[in-house]
Design a protein around this motif. Sequence first.
Motif, PDB file in Angstrom:
ATOM      1  N   PRO A  18      81.761 -10.080  16.938  1.00 60.58           N
ATOM      2  CA  PRO A  18      82.825 -11.799  16.918  1.00 60.58           C
ATOM      3  C   PRO A  18      83.902 -11.818  15.728  1.00 60.58           C
ATOM      4  O   PRO A  18      83.004 -11.610  14.475  1.00 60.58           O
ATOM      5  N   ASP A  19      84.612 -12.615  16.257  1.00 58.70           N
ATOM      6  CA  ASP A  19      85.870 -13.656  15.234  1.00 58.70           C
ATOM      7  C   ASP A  19      84.793 -14.326  13.668  1.00 58.70           C
ATOM      8  O   ASP A  19      85.193 -13.926  13.032  1.00 58.70           O
ATOM      9  N   ASN A  20      84.185 -15.101  14.539  1.00 51.03           N
ATOM     10  CA  ASN A  20      83.694 -15.731  13.729  1.00 51.03           C
ATOM     11  C   ASN A  20      82.332 -15.630  13.028  1.00 51.03           C
ATOM     12  O   ASN A  20      81.314 -14.538  12.891  1.00 51.03           O
ATOM     13  N   PHE A  21      83.059 -15.722  11.338  1.00 49.42           N
ATOM     14  CA  PHE A  21      81.980 -14.990  10.347  1.00 49.42           C
ATOM     15  C   PHE A  21      80.623 -14.919   9.804  1.00 49.42           C
ATOM     16  O   PHE A  21      79.885 -14.641  10.067  1.00 49.42           O
ATOM     17  N   ASP A  22      80.753 -16.068  10.555  1.00 57.44           N
ATOM     18  CA  ASP A  22      78.818 -16.986  10.346  1.00 57.44           C
ATOM     19  C   ASP A  22      77.444 -15.937  11.368  1.00 57.44           C
ATOM     20  O   ASP A  22      76.901 -15.412  10.649  1.00 57.44           O
ATOM     21  N   LEU A  27      74.297 -11.634  12.946  1.00 62.52           N
ATOM     22  CA  LEU A  27      74.258 -10.147  13.636  1.00 62.52           C
ATOM     23  C   LEU A  27      74.051  -9.152  12.433  1.00 62.52           C
ATOM     24  O   LEU A  27      73.515  -8.088  13.465  1.00 62.52           O
ATOM     25  N   MET A  28      75.035  -8.830  11.467  1.00 63.11           N
ATOM     26  CA  MET A  28      74.518  -7.728  11.147  1.00 63.11           C
ATOM     27  C   MET A  28      73.350  -7.776   9.731  1.00 63.11           C
ATOM     28  O   MET A  28      72.603  -6.682  10.114  1.00 63.11           O
ATOM     29  N   GLU A  29      73.128  -8.960   9.729  1.00 66.13           N
ATOM     30  CA  GLU A  29      71.615  -9.014   9.110  1.00 66.13           C
ATOM     31  C   GLU A  29      70.232  -8.328  10.392  1.00 66.13           C
ATOM     32  O   GLU A  29      69.253  -7.828   9.320  1.00 66.13           O
ATOM     33  N   ALA A  33      75.760  -3.138  13.465  1.00 73.73           N
ATOM     34  CA  ALA A  33      76.829  -2.667  12.425  1.00 73.73           C
ATOM     35  C   ALA A  33      78.253  -2.014  13.473  1.00 73.73           C
ATOM     36  O   ALA A  33      78.076  -1.853  14.446  1.00 73.73           O
ATOM     37  N   LEU A  34      79.735  -2.001  13.187  1.00 73.14           N
ATOM     38  CA  LEU A  34      79.958  -1.184  13.389  1.00 73.14           C
ATOM     39  C   LEU A  34      79.462   0.305  13.670  1.00 73.14           C
ATOM     40  O   LEU A  34      78.796   1.185  12.915  1.00 73.14           O
ATOM     41  N   ASN A  53      67.506  -2.005  22.682  1.00 73.49           N
ATOM     42  CA  ASN A  53      67.141  -1.205  21.590  1.00 73.49           C
ATOM     43  C   ASN A  53      68.215  -0.140  20.424  1.00 73.49           C
ATOM     44  O   ASN A  53      69.020  -0.294  20.526  1.00 73.49           O
ATOM     45  N   LEU A  54      68.151  -1.333  19.553  1.00 76.43           N
ATOM     46  CA  LEU A  54      69.037  -0.990  18.502  1.00 76.43           C
ATOM     47  C   LEU A  54      68.160  -0.400  17.065  1.00 76.43           C
ATOM     48  O   LEU A  54      67.116  -1.144  16.367  1.00 76.43           O
TER      49      LEU A  54
END
Length: 74
Positions: A18-22, A27-29, A33-34, A53-54
């Motif tokens: 998403p464009d939203n930084f927060d 999500l990255m935490e 990740a890409l 599943n990630l």
Amino acid sequence: MTLVELQKSQRAKISYLPDNFDLTAQLMEQGFALKSEICMAQKAPFNGPIAFNLHGTKICLATNIAKQIGIELV
């Protein structure tokens, strides 16, 4: 294509967040990740949360968040 369009057991790689930084930071935490491989595990009825599943873990996301994460099928 976004995560909500993924079918059960179908594999994909994350292509954009998403464009939203927060929201992206949160999500990255959690491991989003890409180029990470992701698979849809379950979808709740009536536009409920979706389980993925990630990295060997099952993670649930609200549908409105899953719509903001782009994927490419593997």
